[in-house]
Design an enzyme around this catalytic site. Structure first.
Site, PDB file in Angstrom:
ATOM      1  CG  ASN A   1      -7.314 -12.237   4.362  1.00  0.00           C
ATOM      2  OD1 ASN A   1      -7.475 -11.352   5.209  1.00  0.00           O
ATOM      3  ND2 ASN A   1      -8.272 -12.665   3.575  1.00  0.00           N
TER       4      ASN A   1
ATOM      5  N   GLY B   1       0.824  -1.215   0.000  1.00  0.00           N
ATOM      6  CA  GLY B   1       0.000   0.000   0.000  1.00  0.00           C
ATOM      7  C   GLY B   1       0.854   1.259   0.000  1.00  0.00           C
TER       8      GLY B   1
ATOM      9  CE1 TYR C   1      -8.935   4.180   7.728  1.00  0.00           C
ATOM     10  CE2 TYR C   1      -9.275   6.516   8.123  1.00  0.00           C
ATOM     11  CZ  TYR C   1      -8.433   5.447   7.910  1.00  0.00           C
ATOM     12  OH  TYR C   1      -7.072   5.658   7.882  1.00  0.00           O
TER      13      TYR C   1
ATOM     14  CE  LYS D   1      -7.260   3.422  10.786  1.00  0.00           C
ATOM     15  NZ  LYS D   1      -6.141   2.470  10.785  1.00  0.00           N
TER      16      LYS D   1
ATOM     17  NE  ARG E   1      -5.709  -7.416  -4.973  1.00  0.00           N
ATOM     18  CZ  ARG E   1      -6.645  -6.908  -4.182  1.00  0.00           C
ATOM     19  NH1 ARG E   1      -7.252  -7.668  -3.303  1.00  0.00           N
ATOM     20  NH2 ARG E   1      -6.974  -5.632  -4.262  1.00  0.00           N
TER      21      ARG E   1
HETATM   22  N1  SER Z   1      -5.814   9.518   4.618  1.00  0.00           N
HETATM   23  C1  SER Z   1      -6.871   8.831   5.296  1.00  0.00           C
HETATM   24  C2  SER Z   1      -8.143   8.950   4.560  1.00  0.00           C
HETATM   25  O1  SER Z   1      -8.356   9.949   3.917  1.00  0.00           O
HETATM   26  C3  SER Z   1      -7.048   9.404   6.668  1.00  0.00           C
HETATM   27  O2  SER Z   1      -6.441   8.576   7.581  1.00  0.00           O
HETATM   28  O3  SER Z   1      -8.950   8.080   4.642  1.00  0.00           O
END
Ligand code: SER
Length: 320
Positions: A54, A11, A143, A147, A36
């Site tokens: 994974n 990533g 998200y 977190k 992958r």
């Molecule tokens: N850069 C990330 C996002 O925009 C923030 O942690 O999802």
């Protein structure tokens, strides 16, 4: 000696962190892994040990930790904010269940865990400017929920089981090597590509929307310095506010114009990502990171812009 496993190593952060850690700790001591194999990462895959993992498969995770005698896990496998709103269940599954598997293995096999949190761990009720380290955290994205829950889980594993957990709340990260995968702050990366290719950019984030941002070399230093910090100095286990710069799209365009006066910015706002951006802080107070492990970023907006444009020009093979 450190034996490091990086998940999500292909990533945006992982691809650069793996390369940097291999320089520091030795190639054989840094195992890169990903769900992958992705095209374009052959150099990284061949420059040291690589495993397909994974994070939702605890057996494979555990066997890789045993095989390479891992003592430090850097968990970068995650779904970012914008994709997380399209696929909230998948976001929970990878971000939360993945982290849980890693913490359980770390507990059993005595590993340190570094896992990043984000500015997304805050929400509309959080003080927006100079956001304190310890404050209201009521995010409105999946998200962000993962977190905050991840931060709490790391605190819990530290206090209850003594797992050495560490992390920072990353702002938007800007880099030229690997594109970010579906975040809200991605406009601040795309703008440089489009500036070089077309001398113009249409921003999906509205004028006047401030967010914290950081250049990748500083982000890599934040991870490595925190991993190497003396444990008894750390009062916060997950996660530290870190900050390098805060800007809105017009300021970024102005910085690009210092090097490309003809650059033009206009707007085509994406309501979903705008709503996410509006729920996040404008700028964080990172004084605890400075105090507990000497955090000190090197790049500001203009020095980042200069470097980004120079490096991307070479990468994209753009003359003039
Ligand atoms: N850069 C990330 C996002 O925009 C923030 O942690 O999802």
């Amino acid at each position: 000696m450190r034996k490091i496993l990086i998940t999500g190593a292909l990533g945006q952060i992982g691809s650069e962190l793996a390369e940097e850690m291999r320089k520091i700790y030795g190639s054989d001591n840094v195992v890169a892994s990903s769900r992958r194999i992705k095209e374009g990462h052959e150099k990284l895959i061949e420059s040291g040990p690589f495993e397909v993992i994974n994070v939702n498969d605890p057996e494979t995770l555990a066997s890789v930790v045993d095989k390479h005698k891992i003592n430090t896990i850097v968990n970068l496998a995650a779904i970012l904010s914008a994709v997380g709103e399209k696929e909230p269940q998948q976001c929970w599954n990878i971000n939360m269940n993945g982290l849980y598997n890693i913490l359980e293995i770390a507990k059993e096999k005595n590993c340190m865990v570094y896992t990043p949190s984000s500015i997304a761990a805050f929400g509309p009720a959080t003080p927006k400017d100079n956001t304190p380290q310890d404050t209201i955290q009521r995010p409105t994205t999946m998200y962000g929920v993962t977190k905050v829950a991840g931060e709490l889980l790391c605190d819990y594993y530290y206090k209850r089981f003594g797992v050495d957990t560490r992390g920072v709340r990353f702002p938007g990260l800007i880099s030229y090597k690997t594109l970010p995968g579906g975040g809200t702050t991605d406009y601040a990366v795309h703008i440089y590509y489009e500036a070089l290719r077309n001398k113009k950019y249409s921003s999906f984030i509205q004028k006047g929307t401030y967010m914290d941002m950081m250049y990748m070399p500083d982000a890599l230093r934040a991870i490595i310095n925190l991993i190497e910090a003396a444990p008894d100095r750390l009062k916060h286990r997950n996660a530290f506010n870190v900050s390098a710069m805060s800007f809105e799209p017009e300021m970024l365009a102005e910085s690009i114009r210092k090097f490309m006066p003809e650059f033009k910015l206009d707007y085509d706002v994406d309501p979903i990502r705008q709503e996410i951006a509006d729920s996040w802080p404008n700028s964080l107070d990172d004084s605890y990171a400075r105090e507990e492990w000497d955090w000190n970023p090197e790049y500001d907006l203009d020095s980042m812009t200069k470097d980004m444009l120079e490096k991307l020009r070479i990468k994209l093979n753009i003359q003039g």
